[in-house]
Design a protein around this motif. Structure first.
Motif, mmCIF file in Angstrom:
data_model
loop_
_atom_site.group_PDB
_atom_site.id
_atom_site.type_symbol
_atom_site.label_atom_id
_atom_site.label_comp_id
_atom_site.label_asym_id
_atom_site.label_seq_id
_atom_site.Cartn_x
_atom_site.Cartn_y
_atom_site.Cartn_z
ATOM 1 N N TYR A 38 1.883 0.362 -7.842
ATOM 2 C CA TYR A 38 0.665 0.272 -8.659
ATOM 3 C C TYR A 38 -0.133 1.578 -8.571
ATOM 4 O O TYR A 38 -0.588 2.114 -9.579
ATOM 5 C CB TYR A 38 -0.186 -0.913 -8.202
ATOM 6 N N ALA A 39 -0.248 2.086 -7.353
ATOM 7 C CA ALA A 39 -0.991 3.334 -7.145
ATOM 8 C C ALA A 39 -0.331 4.494 -7.888
ATOM 9 O O ALA A 39 -0.998 5.461 -8.276
ATOM 10 C CB ALA A 39 -1.095 3.638 -5.654
ATOM 11 N N ALA A 40 0.980 4.383 -8.101
ATOM 12 C CA ALA A 40 1.704 5.423 -8.845
ATOM 13 C C ALA A 40 1.622 5.194 -10.355
ATOM 14 O O ALA A 40 2.264 5.895 -11.127
ATOM 15 C CB ALA A 40 3.163 5.456 -8.397
ATOM 16 N N GLY A 41 0.840 4.194 -10.763
ATOM 17 C CA GLY A 41 0.614 3.968 -12.193
ATOM 18 C C GLY A 41 1.433 2.836 -12.789
ATOM 19 O O GLY A 41 1.312 2.533 -13.974
ATOM 20 N N GLN A 42 2.268 2.181 -11.972
ATOM 21 C CA GLN A 42 3.111 1.097 -12.506
ATOM 22 C C GLN A 42 2.262 -0.145 -12.765
ATOM 23 O O GLN A 42 1.479 -0.553 -11.906
ATOM 24 C CB GLN A 42 4.235 0.789 -11.521
ATOM 25 N N ARG A 43 2.414 -0.726 -13.944
ATOM 26 C CA ARG A 43 1.620 -1.920 -14.275
ATOM 27 C C ARG A 43 2.476 -3.144 -14.583
ATOM 28 O O ARG A 43 1.979 -4.267 -14.519
ATOM 29 C CB ARG A 43 0.696 -1.632 -15.467
ATOM 30 N N ILE A 44 3.728 -2.956 -14.960
ATOM 31 C CA ILE A 44 4.578 -4.108 -15.282
ATOM 32 C C ILE A 44 5.485 -4.397 -14.090
ATOM 33 O O ILE A 44 6.238 -3.518 -13.643
ATOM 34 C CB ILE A 44 5.448 -3.851 -16.525
ATOM 35 N N PHE A 45 5.395 -5.627 -13.581
ATOM 36 C CA PHE A 45 6.229 -6.040 -12.453
ATOM 37 C C PHE A 45 7.060 -7.247 -12.858
ATOM 38 O O PHE A 45 6.572 -8.155 -13.544
ATOM 39 C CB PHE A 45 5.360 -6.368 -11.237
ATOM 40 N N GLY A 46 8.311 -7.261 -12.429
ATOM 41 C CA GLY A 46 9.206 -8.366 -12.751
ATOM 42 C C GLY A 46 9.537 -9.168 -11.505
ATOM 43 O O GLY A 46 9.924 -8.616 -10.475
ATOM 44 N N GLU A 47 9.353 -10.478 -11.587
ATOM 45 C CA GLU A 47 9.694 -11.370 -10.479
ATOM 46 C C GLU A 47 10.643 -12.441 -10.998
ATOM 47 O O GLU A 47 10.606 -12.805 -12.175
ATOM 48 C CB GLU A 47 8.425 -12.024 -9.907
ATOM 49 N N SER A 48 11.469 -12.990 -10.088
ATOM 50 C CA SER A 48 12.432 -13.973 -10.568
ATOM 51 C C SER A 48 12.346 -15.326 -9.868
ATOM 52 O O SER A 48 13.188 -16.178 -10.099
ATOM 53 C CB SER A 48 13.850 -13.412 -10.472
ATOM 54 N N HIS A 49 11.346 -15.497 -9.008
ATOM 55 C CA HIS A 49 11.148 -16.808 -8.398
ATOM 56 C C HIS A 49 9.695 -17.217 -8.571
ATOM 57 O O HIS A 49 8.791 -16.458 -8.233
ATOM 58 C CB HIS A 49 11.518 -16.779 -6.914
ATOM 59 N N ALA A 50 9.490 -18.440 -9.055
ATOM 60 C CA ALA A 50 8.145 -18.897 -9.382
ATOM 61 C C ALA A 50 7.216 -18.839 -8.169
ATOM 62 O O ALA A 50 6.102 -18.332 -8.241
ATOM 63 C CB ALA A 50 8.193 -20.316 -9.946
ATOM 64 N N GLN A 51 7.722 -19.343 -7.034
ATOM 65 C CA GLN A 51 6.865 -19.402 -5.843
ATOM 66 C C GLN A 51 6.421 -18.018 -5.383
ATOM 67 O O GLN A 51 5.288 -17.812 -4.971
ATOM 68 C CB GLN A 51 7.609 -20.066 -4.695
ATOM 69 N N GLU A 52 7.359 -17.085 -5.439
ATOM 70 C CA GLU A 52 7.053 -15.723 -5.010
ATOM 71 C C GLU A 52 6.031 -15.090 -5.957
ATOM 72 O O GLU A 52 5.084 -14.423 -5.515
ATOM 73 C CB GLU A 52 8.357 -14.909 -4.974
ATOM 74 N N LEU A 53 6.205 -15.325 -7.232
ATOM 75 C CA LEU A 53 5.253 -14.801 -8.221
ATOM 76 C C LEU A 53 3.857 -15.371 -7.972
ATOM 77 O O LEU A 53 2.863 -14.638 -7.939
ATOM 78 C CB LEU A 53 5.736 -15.151 -9.636
ATOM 79 N N VAL A 54 3.789 -16.664 -7.764
ATOM 80 C CA VAL A 54 2.500 -17.330 -7.550
ATOM 81 C C VAL A 54 1.820 -16.811 -6.281
ATOM 82 O O VAL A 54 0.599 -16.670 -6.222
ATOM 83 C CB VAL A 54 2.705 -18.869 -7.499
ATOM 84 N N ALA A 55 2.616 -16.493 -5.267
ATOM 85 C CA ALA A 55 2.047 -15.986 -4.019
ATOM 86 C C ALA A 55 1.554 -14.541 -4.162
ATOM 87 O O ALA A 55 0.530 -14.174 -3.590
ATOM 88 C CB ALA A 55 3.099 -16.063 -2.907
ATOM 89 N N LYS A 56 2.276 -13.740 -4.913
ATOM 90 C CA LYS A 56 1.939 -12.314 -4.981
ATOM 91 C C LYS A 56 0.828 -11.990 -5.976
ATOM 92 O O LYS A 56 0.030 -11.068 -5.739
ATOM 93 C CB LYS A 56 3.178 -11.511 -5.390
ATOM 94 N N ALA A 57 0.810 -12.726 -7.079
ATOM 95 C CA ALA A 57 -0.096 -12.355 -8.174
ATOM 96 C C ALA A 57 -1.560 -12.205 -7.735
ATOM 97 O O ALA A 57 -2.207 -11.221 -8.097
ATOM 98 C CB ALA A 57 0.040 -13.338 -9.333
ATOM 99 N N PRO A 58 -2.105 -13.142 -6.924
ATOM 100 C CA PRO A 58 -3.517 -13.004 -6.557
ATOM 101 C C PRO A 58 -3.791 -11.802 -5.658
ATOM 102 O O PRO A 58 -4.940 -11.394 -5.506
ATOM 103 C CB PRO A 58 -3.828 -14.299 -5.783
ATOM 104 N N LEU A 59 -2.738 -11.234 -5.066
ATOM 105 C CA LEU A 59 -2.911 -10.113 -4.146
ATOM 106 C C LEU A 59 -2.863 -8.766 -4.866
ATOM 107 O O LEU A 59 -3.030 -7.715 -4.245
ATOM 108 C CB LEU A 59 -1.820 -10.149 -3.064
ATOM 109 N N MET A 60 -2.615 -8.805 -6.159
ATOM 110 C CA MET A 60 -2.511 -7.569 -6.930
ATOM 111 C C MET A 60 -3.643 -7.499 -7.957
ATOM 112 O O MET A 60 -4.202 -8.513 -8.348
ATOM 113 C CB MET A 60 -1.147 -7.513 -7.637
ATOM 114 N N PRO A 61 -3.974 -6.281 -8.411
ATOM 115 C CA PRO A 61 -5.070 -6.146 -9.385
ATOM 116 C C PRO A 61 -4.809 -6.938 -10.679
ATOM 117 O O PRO A 61 -3.672 -7.214 -11.040
ATOM 118 C CB PRO A 61 -5.103 -4.640 -9.673
#
Ligand SMILES: *Cc1c(COP(=O)(O)O)cnc(C)c1O
Length: 224
Positions: A38-61
């Protein structure tokens, strides 16, 4: 010395033609590494497991765009619906119907890609080309008013045979061209072709990919 995540991203982006976007595939990688990207300018992230996505999303901008790229079970759609901006991996009408219902339930519409099965491995999911064309001609994609069809996604066979990979991407590209020509998904929104991973994205770009999904080449090997 190993390159940093930021260097990897910069290097890949420098090689992507205009109009091709990078999806940083962050599955199995810790949030700290996503933050580096993200700090390097990346804004699109791809995840393939629902639980992992749900856990990570609130921790990112908040301006991160989350793409769901893995096989999606219908009972996981509700969890990811408030988070995802694009679902790459729609592989059945039943799944579409659930996506449509869950999007309607929270008053949004959602962008999707239809996944095509062109690889030789049976384990990979997706519509067969003939199946997709048949469903489209029968109007099976029309009832879902909370779904916006944005294009196609596919994975090539996992092989070092670059001619085989190229032929599979060519098949996806020609299916995409046929859908456009027949105006099956009318409007300007149907304009994305998601194909190419760390080992084959150069070939995918040659065949018209607009989204490349790259994990290992950015973050290194996954820690399962
Ligand atoms: C894991 C994954 C990728 C990224 O693969 P890499 O080889 O690590 O780049 C791309 N697309 C899908 C659908 C994946 O599941």
């Amino acid at each position: 010395m190993q390159q940093s995540i930021a260097e990897n991203i910069t290097q890949i982006k420098a090689q992507l033609p205009e109009g091709v976007s990078l999806v940083a595939v962050s599955k199995y990688h810790p949030v700290q590494q996503l933050q580096e990207a993200y700090a390097a300018g990346q804004r699109i992230f791809g995840e393939s497991h629902a639980q992992e996505l749900v856990a990570k999303a609130p921790l990112m901008p908040d301006d991160v765009q989350w793409h769901f790229i893995g096989h999606l079970q219908r009972n996981k759609v509700r969890q990811i619906m408030p988070i995802v901006s694009l679902i790459h991996s729609v592989d059945s009408i039943r799944l579409l119907s659930t996506i449509d219902k869950e999007a309607a339930r929270i008053g949004r519409s959602v962008d999707v890609l239809l996944q095509l099965h062109v690889a030789q491995e049976e384990a990979k999911s997706g519509f067969a080309v003939e199946e997709l064309m048949q469903l489209a001609e029968n109007g099976e994609f029309q009832p879902f008013k909370h779904v916006r069809y944005r294009g196609l996604m596919a994975m090539a066979t996992f092989t070092t045979d670059t001619a085989l990979i190229a032929s599979e991407f060519a098949r996806v590209a020609s299916t995409y061209a046929t859908l456009l020509e027949k105006q099956i998904f009318p409007g300007a929104d149907f304009n994305q072709l998601s194909m190419g991973m760390s080992d084959d994205w150069h070939i995918a770009v040659e065949h018209g990919a607009t989204l490349v999904r790259i994990g290992t080449q950015i973050f290194g090997p996954r820690q399962y």
